[in-house]
Design an enzyme around this catalytic site. Sequence first.
Site, short mmCIF file in Angstrom:
data_model
loop_
_atom_site.label_atom_id
_atom_site.label_comp_id
_atom_site.label_asym_id
_atom_site.label_seq_id
_atom_site.Cartn_x
_atom_site.Cartn_y
_atom_site.Cartn_z
N ASP A 16 44.48 33.42 44.34
CA ASP A 16 44.61 32.14 43.98
C ASP A 16 45.80 31.57 43.17
O ASP A 16 46.33 30.48 43.72
CB ASP A 16 43.29 31.85 43.02
CG ASP A 16 41.92 31.92 43.74
OD1 ASP A 16 41.84 32.57 44.58
OD2 ASP A 16 40.98 31.45 43.36
N ARG A 96 38.83 31.10 26.88
CA ARG A 96 39.70 29.81 27.33
C ARG A 96 40.34 29.13 26.34
O ARG A 96 41.40 28.70 26.50
CB ARG A 96 38.64 29.26 28.17
CG ARG A 96 37.95 29.75 29.53
CD ARG A 96 38.54 31.05 29.83
NE ARG A 96 38.36 31.24 31.17
CZ ARG A 96 38.72 32.25 31.78
NH1 ARG A 96 39.47 33.37 31.27
NH2 ARG A 96 38.28 32.85 33.22
N ASP A 125 35.14 26.79 33.68
CA ASP A 125 36.51 26.80 33.06
C ASP A 125 37.65 25.72 33.09
O ASP A 125 38.32 25.49 32.22
CB ASP A 125 37.33 28.18 33.74
CG ASP A 125 36.56 29.44 33.42
OD1 ASP A 125 35.92 29.39 32.38
OD2 ASP A 125 36.72 30.63 33.90
N SER A 179 33.39 37.97 42.39
CA SER A 179 34.50 37.10 41.44
C SER A 179 34.32 37.77 40.11
O SER A 179 33.22 37.84 39.30
CB SER A 179 34.14 35.70 41.30
OG SER A 179 35.01 35.16 40.43
#
Length: 403
Positions: A16, A96, A125, A179
């Site tokens: 990604d 995060r 996220d 994932s």
Amino acid sequence: MSKTRKVVLAYSGGLDTSVILKWLQDTYQCEVVTFTADIGQGEELDHVRPKAQQFGVKEIFIDDLREEFARDFVFPMFRANAIYEGEYLLGTSIARPLIAKRLVEIAKITGADTISHGATGKGNDQVRFELGAYALWPEIKVIAPWREWDLNSREKLLAYAAEHNIPIAKKKGGGSPYSMDANSLHISYEGGGLEDPWWCPPDDIWRWTKNPEDAPNEPELITIEYVKGDPVAINGEKLSPHNILAKLNEIAGKHGIGRLDIVENRYVGMKSRGCYETPGGTVLLKAHRAIESLCLDREVAHMKDELMPRYASLIYNGYWWSPERKMLQTMIDASQERVNGEVRLKLYKGSVYNAGRRSPDSLFDATIATFEDDRGAYNQKDAEGFIRLNGLRLRTGAKRDQR
């Protein structure tokens, strides 16, 4: 698009973000700075620098944030005993705000005016990164490619990578069908077969924990020492915050502790099914509540429990840098001043049990609590008036109902 001068990209070097790097350069015609955080994910990061350099990136940041992550984010959260929706220990959520903080710091250092991330438009996220960035730098601009481009599948990403000569490392054994996200607190799994809530994941999905059925047949006793609500030693050995987590992950993982399979409510409105491994965190939650049971006043403990779901939701939804989370943290930290002592735990086949706790600041008074002769420390006749006063409204209500 032409107004964007320089972008700091949260960059892992995976499919990604490798595509995003090239896409930013081509779409926005801007300079890209890459930032890669080591927060204990256990992956080698040596490939990141040459991969970014291949696309002309001149400013490459690869930061070891493991101690800061544990000390300034994980440990404060565990002082609150935070759990989202009764089960989730917030392993991804708590990472995060640190990444957002560092993105903003690097943007200021390098003179960038924009940050970018690889979070999708369906997940939590994107909210966490961007709310954190805006709280720390109100004027910062954000580019979220997943909300702009049409590369909305793995096949399209791979085709883009092939067209632009972007090397994509093939993982051993073909990689994972899930994932995955990892840091020193946990590892998560989503997607693949997990998108069917009825499907039971195979045992080979788990990376950090042994199948409890195959775990050692003998329990293991460990002792964790606490100072002001934070763990500081395991079995008498003083360790840094990151090394506390790492050691507990190893010990608890060996005993199959910390597996979780849940359906959670995302902030953006959808339900999501995920599997998580949080071996060290599961032990720390048990231990912290055990030492608090000795050291906290009853009403303080109950108030903490009442506020905890709100605190956990703030972290899950991306409000770590909000004034309300900071206010709650101040109260929580004040409650931990006398949370000192040791907890002994028994680890056995997927479970963790209290096996003793002691504290120099204990509020437990054996002379009062004893079932034996308390030598006048507690007058049992006092309970009669206490009960009658507290029962007054119940008796009054019952008389009314009888009329």
